[in-house]
Scaffold this motif. Structure first.
Motif, short mmCIF file in Angstrom:
data_model
loop_
_atom_site.label_atom_id
_atom_site.label_comp_id
_atom_site.label_asym_id
_atom_site.label_seq_id
_atom_site.Cartn_x
_atom_site.Cartn_y
_atom_site.Cartn_z
N ILE A 150 0.84 -1.20 0.00
CA ILE A 150 0.00 0.00 0.00
C ILE A 150 0.87 1.25 0.00
CG2 ILE A 150 -1.64 1.36 1.39
CD1 ILE A 150 -2.79 -1.47 2.26
N LEU A 151 1.86 1.29 0.88
CA LEU A 151 2.74 2.47 0.95
C LEU A 151 3.49 2.69 -0.35
CD1 LEU A 151 4.25 2.17 4.55
CD2 LEU A 151 2.34 3.61 3.78
N ARG A 152 3.98 1.63 -0.98
CA ARG A 152 4.72 1.76 -2.24
C ARG A 152 3.80 2.27 -3.36
NH1 ARG A 152 9.86 1.91 -0.93
NH2 ARG A 152 10.48 0.19 0.41
N TYR A 153 2.57 1.79 -3.38
CA TYR A 153 1.62 2.22 -4.40
C TYR A 153 1.29 3.70 -4.23
CZ TYR A 153 -2.49 2.15 -7.43
OH TYR A 153 -3.40 2.41 -8.43
N VAL A 154 0.95 4.09 -3.01
CA VAL A 154 0.57 5.49 -2.75
C VAL A 154 1.77 6.42 -2.93
CG1 VAL A 154 -0.38 7.08 -1.04
CG2 VAL A 154 -1.36 4.80 -1.27
N GLU A 155 2.97 5.92 -2.69
CA GLU A 155 4.18 6.73 -2.88
C GLU A 155 4.26 7.28 -4.31
OE1 GLU A 155 8.98 6.35 -2.06
OE2 GLU A 155 7.92 4.57 -2.78
N LYS A 156 3.74 6.53 -5.26
CA LYS A 156 3.79 6.96 -6.67
C LYS A 156 2.93 8.20 -6.92
CE LYS A 156 6.16 3.23 -7.70
NZ LYS A 156 7.56 3.26 -7.51
N ALA A 157 2.06 8.55 -5.97
CA ALA A 157 1.25 9.77 -6.10
C ALA A 157 2.04 11.00 -5.65
CB ALA A 157 -0.03 9.65 -5.28
N ASN A 158 3.26 10.80 -5.19
CA ASN A 158 4.18 11.89 -4.80
C ASN A 158 3.75 12.62 -3.53
OD1 ASN A 158 5.97 11.38 -6.92
ND2 ASN A 158 4.83 12.72 -8.29
N TRP A 159 3.03 11.94 -2.65
CA TRP A 159 2.69 12.55 -1.35
C TRP A 159 3.88 12.48 -0.43
CZ3 TRP A 159 -2.60 9.99 0.27
CH2 TRP A 159 -3.58 10.34 -0.66
N TYR A 160 4.70 11.47 -0.60
CA TYR A 160 5.82 11.23 0.30
C TYR A 160 6.84 10.34 -0.40
CZ TYR A 160 3.10 6.93 0.95
OH TYR A 160 2.37 5.79 0.75
N GLU A 161 7.99 10.23 0.25
CA GLU A 161 9.02 9.29 -0.17
C GLU A 161 9.25 8.34 1.00
OE1 GLU A 161 13.75 9.37 -1.33
OE2 GLU A 161 12.54 11.17 -1.68
N ILE A 162 9.35 7.06 0.70
CA ILE A 162 9.51 6.05 1.75
C ILE A 162 10.98 5.82 2.06
CG2 ILE A 162 9.21 3.61 2.36
CD1 ILE A 162 6.77 3.57 0.53
N LYS A 163 11.26 5.75 3.35
CA LYS A 163 12.56 5.29 3.82
C LYS A 163 12.27 4.04 4.64
CE LYS A 163 16.58 6.49 6.52
NZ LYS A 163 16.98 7.20 7.72
N GLU A 164 12.73 2.90 4.14
CA GLU A 164 12.48 1.64 4.84
C GLU A 164 13.50 1.48 5.96
OE1 GLU A 164 11.62 -3.04 3.82
OE2 GLU A 164 11.96 -1.62 2.20
N GLU A 165 12.99 1.32 7.17
CA GLU A 165 13.85 1.23 8.35
C GLU A 165 14.18 -0.21 8.72
OE1 GLU A 165 14.99 4.01 9.31
OE2 GLU A 165 13.49 5.45 8.65
N GLY A 166 13.40 -1.17 8.22
CA GLY A 166 13.57 -2.58 8.56
C GLY A 166 12.58 -3.00 9.62
N ASP A 167 12.39 -4.30 9.76
CA ASP A 167 11.48 -4.87 10.76
C ASP A 167 10.07 -4.30 10.68
OD1 ASP A 167 13.47 -6.55 11.84
OD2 ASP A 167 14.18 -4.94 13.15
N GLY A 168 9.58 -4.04 9.46
CA GLY A 168 8.21 -3.55 9.29
C GLY A 168 8.00 -2.10 9.67
N VAL A 169 9.07 -1.32 9.68
CA VAL A 169 8.98 0.11 10.01
C VAL A 169 9.34 0.92 8.76
CG1 VAL A 169 9.86 1.98 11.47
CG2 VAL A 169 9.58 -0.34 12.42
N TYR A 170 8.47 1.90 8.47
CA TYR A 170 8.66 2.76 7.30
C TYR A 170 8.53 4.22 7.73
CZ TYR A 170 7.57 -1.65 5.06
OH TYR A 170 7.57 -2.97 4.68
N THR A 171 9.46 5.04 7.29
CA THR A 171 9.35 6.48 7.51
C THR A 171 8.90 7.11 6.20
OG1 THR A 171 11.08 6.48 9.19
CG2 THR A 171 10.58 8.60 8.15
N LEU A 172 7.82 7.87 6.27
CA LEU A 172 7.32 8.58 5.10
C LEU A 172 7.77 10.02 5.21
CD1 LEU A 172 3.63 7.26 4.99
CD2 LEU A 172 5.72 6.14 4.21
N ILE A 173 8.64 10.44 4.32
CA ILE A 173 9.10 11.83 4.27
C ILE A 173 8.10 12.58 3.39
CG2 ILE A 173 11.02 13.38 3.73
CD1 ILE A 173 11.65 11.11 5.84
N LEU A 174 7.29 13.42 4.02
CA LEU A 174 6.20 14.10 3.32
C LEU A 174 6.72 15.19 2.40
CD1 LEU A 174 3.87 14.39 6.43
CD2 LEU A 174 3.77 12.65 4.62
N ASN A 175 6.04 15.39 1.27
CA ASN A 175 6.49 16.44 0.35
C ASN A 175 6.18 17.83 0.89
OD1 ASN A 175 3.90 17.30 -0.37
ND2 ASN A 175 3.90 16.25 -2.32
#
Length: 175
Positions: free
Chosen positions: A113-138
């Protein structure tokens, strides 16, 4: 100068080629030249094929639109001020409806879901590991919008996720 080119294709590719020739009303040579030109332009743009497919999915059915980032920021500087429960209730409904749409597309995990929505340019994902994702908002002003949307998408699919806020970012944790 014209150069002749021979290629080998399997039955599946041949069927695709025949379909394209019919739809575009072009002969094989014209179509292949057009496809090479198109592929060349894609390669120049340095956009990966998965992103192109998601953009087509977003735009081709006319359920999404292209919006200049400056318009986006002006709109969200106003939305940030809204404390109308009716507005945010509608946003929750939209998230829930998207949860169903995403499920039908096979988007049934936090990462998908996060990867798909990322393509809308709302944010960029930084994968932290262990199921943790940081979304850097535009833009930091979209934090509540994105958070409400994702909370309802996850809720609608029964996905356990925590969303923590930072300045200009959201941190998503599974479980």
């Amino acid at each position: 100068m014209v150069e002749r080119l021979s290629i080998s294709i399997d039955d599946s590719t041949k069927k695709k080629l025949e379909t394209l020739k019919r739809k575009r009303e072009k002969n094989t040579s014209e179509l292949i030249r057009d496809l090479i030109d198109f592929g060349y332009e894609l390669a120049k743009s340095e956009v990966d094929m998965e992103t192109i497919k998601v953009w087509i999915d977003y735009l081709a059915k006319r359920q999404h639109m292209i919006l200049d980032i400056e318009h986006w920021r002006v709109i969200f500087s106003e939305i940030e001020k809204i404390e109308d429960h009716n507005f945010w209730g509608h946003m929750e409904e939209i998230g829930l409806s998207h949860s169903f749409q995403y499920k039908m597309k096979g988007l049934d995990s936090i990462e998908k879901i996060l990867r798909y929505v990322e393509k809308a340019n709302w944010y960029e994902i930084k994968e932290e590991g262990d199921g943790v994702y940081t979304l850097i908002l535009n833009d930091p002003k979209i934090k509540r919008f994105v958070k409400v949307f994702l909370e309802k998408v996850f809720e609608g699919q029964g996905i356990k996720a925590r969303i923590n806020e930072g300045f200009g970012k959201l941190i998503i944790c599974s479980g």
